[in-house]
Design a protein around this motif. Structure first.
Motif, PDB file in Angstrom:
ATOM      1  N   ALA A  29       0.829  -1.206   0.000  1.00 35.54           N
ATOM      2  CA  ALA A  29       0.000   0.000   0.000  1.00 35.54           C
ATOM      3  C   ALA A  29       0.860   1.251   0.000  1.00 35.54           C
ATOM      4  O   ALA A  29       0.631   2.198  -0.772  1.00 35.54           O
ATOM      5  N   ALA A  30       1.888   1.266   0.871  1.00 40.53           N
ATOM      6  CA  ALA A  30       2.725   2.458   1.010  1.00 40.53           C
ATOM      7  C   ALA A  30       3.560   2.718  -0.241  1.00 40.53           C
ATOM      8  O   ALA A  30       3.996   3.855  -0.474  1.00 40.53           O
ATOM      9  N   ALA A  31       3.792   1.687  -1.062  1.00 38.09           N
ATOM     10  CA  ALA A  31       4.587   1.870  -2.280  1.00 38.09           C
ATOM     11  C   ALA A  31       3.889   2.755  -3.302  1.00 38.09           C
ATOM     12  O   ALA A  31       4.536   3.338  -4.175  1.00 38.09           O
ATOM     13  N   ARG A  32       2.564   2.860  -3.209  1.00 41.08           N
ATOM     14  CA  ARG A  32       1.786   3.704  -4.136  1.00 41.08           C
ATOM     15  C   ARG A  32       2.090   3.371  -5.598  1.00 41.08           C
ATOM     16  O   ARG A  32       2.216   4.261  -6.439  1.00 41.08           O
ATOM     17  N   LEU A  47      -5.587   1.625  -1.666  1.00 37.20           N
ATOM     18  CA  LEU A  47      -6.350   2.220  -2.769  1.00 37.20           C
ATOM     19  C   LEU A  47      -6.476   3.725  -2.575  1.00 37.20           C
ATOM     20  O   LEU A  47      -6.431   4.498  -3.549  1.00 37.20           O
ATOM     21  N   LEU A  48      -6.614   4.169  -1.334  1.00 35.00           N
ATOM     22  CA  LEU A  48      -6.639   5.605  -1.043  1.00 35.00           C
ATOM     23  C   LEU A  48      -5.309   6.252  -1.443  1.00 35.00           C
ATOM     24  O   LEU A  48      -5.286   7.341  -2.035  1.00 35.00           O
ATOM     25  N   MET A  49      -4.203   5.586  -1.132  1.00 35.74           N
ATOM     26  CA  MET A  49      -2.902   6.164  -1.472  1.00 35.74           C
ATOM     27  C   MET A  49      -2.719   6.280  -2.978  1.00 35.74           C
ATOM     28  O   MET A  49      -2.114   7.242  -3.474  1.00 35.74           O
ATOM     29  N   ALA A  68     -10.959   7.387  -0.755  1.00 31.71           N
ATOM     30  CA  ALA A  68     -10.345   7.021  -2.031  1.00 31.71           C
ATOM     31  C   ALA A  68     -11.274   7.350  -3.198  1.00 31.71           C
ATOM     32  O   ALA A  68     -10.855   7.938  -4.206  1.00 31.71           O
ATOM     33  N   LEU A  69     -12.532   6.986  -3.063  1.00 30.01           N
ATOM     34  CA  LEU A  69     -13.501   7.263  -4.121  1.00 30.01           C
ATOM     35  C   LEU A  69     -13.742   8.755  -4.280  1.00 30.01           C
ATOM     36  O   LEU A  69     -13.986   9.252  -5.388  1.00 30.01           O
TER      37      LEU A  69
END
Length: 609
Positions: free
Chosen positions: A444-447, A474-476, A507-508
């Motif tokens: 996730a943190a890797a974006r 997904l937010l990131m 995220a959306l």
């Protein structure tokens, strides 16, 4: 007393190693310098968390706060599991008279009256029964962060101080640092009195003295942050000649190998002639089992009203930081911090576009990883994470951090007030599959958009913690401008956990139709009774630029809430929405400060201030 020495712990609040004993020529600390000349100075001592309550939890229990659900946050009220011991209770079992004068602030539901013989402003070794060894703690509040909020009489002037390179040179910065130097001089005199009392009572030759601070400095990027300015603390141990066999170093030595405040509990046990029980995370600093550490570890979680999750490992020369929420900038507004003119100045010059790149980094999104060579770069401003020359060292530190987090079963990935946020649930591999969660959080943190299918698939995982980090990932992606996969709205519709729905909605909202998703988050804010779920909803609303259609009325409705963090977060967002926010605004309710300028207790659901 028999053959066991007394123990005296003198502790200063929020105090970095700005002491003469550490080479600071501006500091006036004759008492601590004298203690250092007769004792051992630890140059790379670190606390486990750069803020008081989680740090004190680790000192009290000998375990990292991240290993006990909820204890890692500032502030929270964790339930102390039966498996966790406390050093005063263990020392009392061994026959020691244990006193605490007077701060507790342990971030858990332990009752101080049950673990101490006395915990009060009058607690003192002088109240002990005859011929009983003592462990006495005296805590000096003089250098607490709040010392920078008001004038501090003394000889150090603003023009005398040298600011670190990552901070702008402003009048407020200089004023606050000068105030802290003058408070340190007062603290030295106050702690010196305890040493004088020890001499006057004829106990100095039979007492091992520990001096340390709970965490680092009050300036920006210090307290609450995972750099040396927040985690590096002074630690001096003086062992009298009769007990010198316990100290592996010669008096006057400066030890460069890293040590941790989590090592204090097992060190006290060694002095009492006790074996360390299973479960302690520290290693003794004294006795035959004292061996040099290669690494020490620290963590940053919710700080006040702002959510974050970062972990760090420090060796003698290097610091590695892993940021699991790089989509949030480091300099998130925290109302108590902004009582300091140093933070007000910092934000003002940031808004004015007057910072250099190193100073501006505080106001940007974080990198997923950081690596610093502190011998070449003591201010930690040059991130070497992509430097091929350091690749092997970086991998070694990464592996050490992973091993540590698994060994302590780090519970920081559990969203606050989730049903999994209990000791029993966090030990359940189905509910909390930690190795899988750590891998997912790294992805996730890797974006990296290539991870989107994996993140989407994890939204159907049976563990709500896995689903939370899938949503965070997904937010990131979304907040960095990357497109989202189809099916996210459907996943939101069937998701039962609000700690998952909130990041999904954010995220959306970044991806499009912000009005609808702001409405969804606002509905959660309005209808959820739990104050921490409300706080998570406010956090999401705060980061949905440019605040499209956020209901000012719903945000302002929390202005009088009994929860301090909800009030502060809502007032900040309301001011941003109505255009009245200025860095100099006072949002923290100063009526909540006690006579010493610290935050008093709050009545706030399952948290306390």
């Amino acid at each position: 007393m028999g053959d066991r020495p007394n123990i005296l712990c003198i502790v200063s609040e929020d105090c970095p190693p700005r002491l003469g004993a550490y080479g600071d020529t501006l500091a006036h600390t004759p008492n601590l310098d004298r203690l250092a000349s007769d004792g051992v100075v630890y140059e790379t001592a670190n606390c486990t968390s750069p803020v008081c309550a989680p740090s004190r939890f680790a000192i009290l229990t000998g375990r990292y706060a991240e290993s006990c659900p909820r204890a890692q946050h500032m502030q929270a009220l964790a339930h102390l599991p039966n498996e966790f011991l406390t050093y005063p209770a263990e020392m009392r079992k061994a026959g020691y008279y244990c006193t605490n004068n007077a701060k507790t602030h342990y971030n858990c539901d332990v009752d101080p009256a049950e673990i101490w013989d006395e915990s009060s402003r009058s607690a003192h070794w002088r109240n002990r029964p005859d011929d009983k060894p003592f462990l006495a703690v005296f805590n000096c509040m003089t250098t607490h962060e709040s010392c920078t909020f008001k004038e501090q009489p003394g000889t150090v002037r603003p023009e005398d101080v040298t600011l670190p390179s990552y901070l702008p040179d402003t009048p407020g910065m200089r004023q606050s640092l000068a105030r802290q130097y003058n408070a340190i001089a007062r603290m030295d005199a106050e702690l010196g009195q305890h040493l004088a009392d020890l001499e006057a009572d004829g106990l100095a030759d039979d007492t091992i003295v520990f001096y340390f601070s709970d965490h680092g400095s009050a300036l920006p990027r210090s307290k609450r942050y995972l750099y040396d300015e927040g985690l590096r603390v002074p630690l001096i141990i003086r062992v009298p000649p009769r007990w010198r066999h316990l100290m592996p170093h010669v008096a006057g030595t400066h030890v460069s190998a890293p040590v941790s405040l989590v090592d204090l509990f097992p060190s006290f046990l060694v002095i009492a002639g006790l074996d360390s029980p299973q479960g302690l995370h520290g290693t003794p600093l004294l006795g035959p089992q004292a061996v040099p550490r290669q690494y020490v570890f620290g963590g940053r979680d919710r700080m006040g009203e702002r959510y974050d999750l970062s972990r760090t490992v420090r060796s003698e020369q290097y610091r590695h930081i892993r940021n699991y929420m790089p989509h949030r900038m480091l300099g998130q507004y925290v109302a108590f911090e902004w009582l300091g003119v140093h933070y007000q100045d910092y934000e003002a010059v940031h808004l004015g576009g007057m910072l250099n790149p190193a100073q501006e980094q505080f106001w940007r999104q974080k990198p997923a990883e950081e690596f610093y060579d502190l011998q070449c770069d003591p201010d930690a401003t040059v991130n070497l994470i992509d430097d091929a020359a350091y690749e092997n060292l970086i991998d070694e530190h990464r592996a050490a951090l992973d091993e540590h987090m698994l060994a302590i079963r780090d519970t920081g990935f559990i969203p606050e007030h989730s049903p999994v946020e209990t000791w029993e649930a966090s030990r359940n591999e189905t509910l909390y599959p930690l190795p899988e969660i750590m891998d997912l959080a790294l992805a996730a943190a890797a974006r990296n958009g290539k991870n989107a299918p994996t993140l989407l698939s994890r939204l159907s995982h049976p563990s709500p913690v896995m689903r939370h980090w899938a949503a965070k990932g997904l937010l990131m992606l979304s907040s960095s401008g990357q497109s989202l996969s189809e099916g996210l709205a459907a996943a939101y519709a069937k998701e039962p956990a609000p700690q998952v729905r909130i990041p999904l909605a954010e995220a959306l909202g970044h991806a499009g139709d912000a009005r609808h998703w702001v409405s969804e988050i606002t509905r959660i804010l309005r209808t959820e009774p739990d104050p921490r779920i409300k706080l998570q909803a406010l956090d999401a609303l705060t980061w949905l630029p440019p605040f499209p259609d956020i209901s000012l009325a719903d945000v302002r409705a929390l202005h009088d809430d009994e929860d301090t963090y909800l009030r502060q977060s809502s007032d900040y967002l309301a001011q941003r929405l109505d255009g009245t926010y200025r860095p100099t605004n006072t949002i923290f309710d100063c009526s909540k400060l006690d006579a010493e300028g610290q935050m008093g207790k709050q009545k706030a659901g399952t948290t306390r201030q």
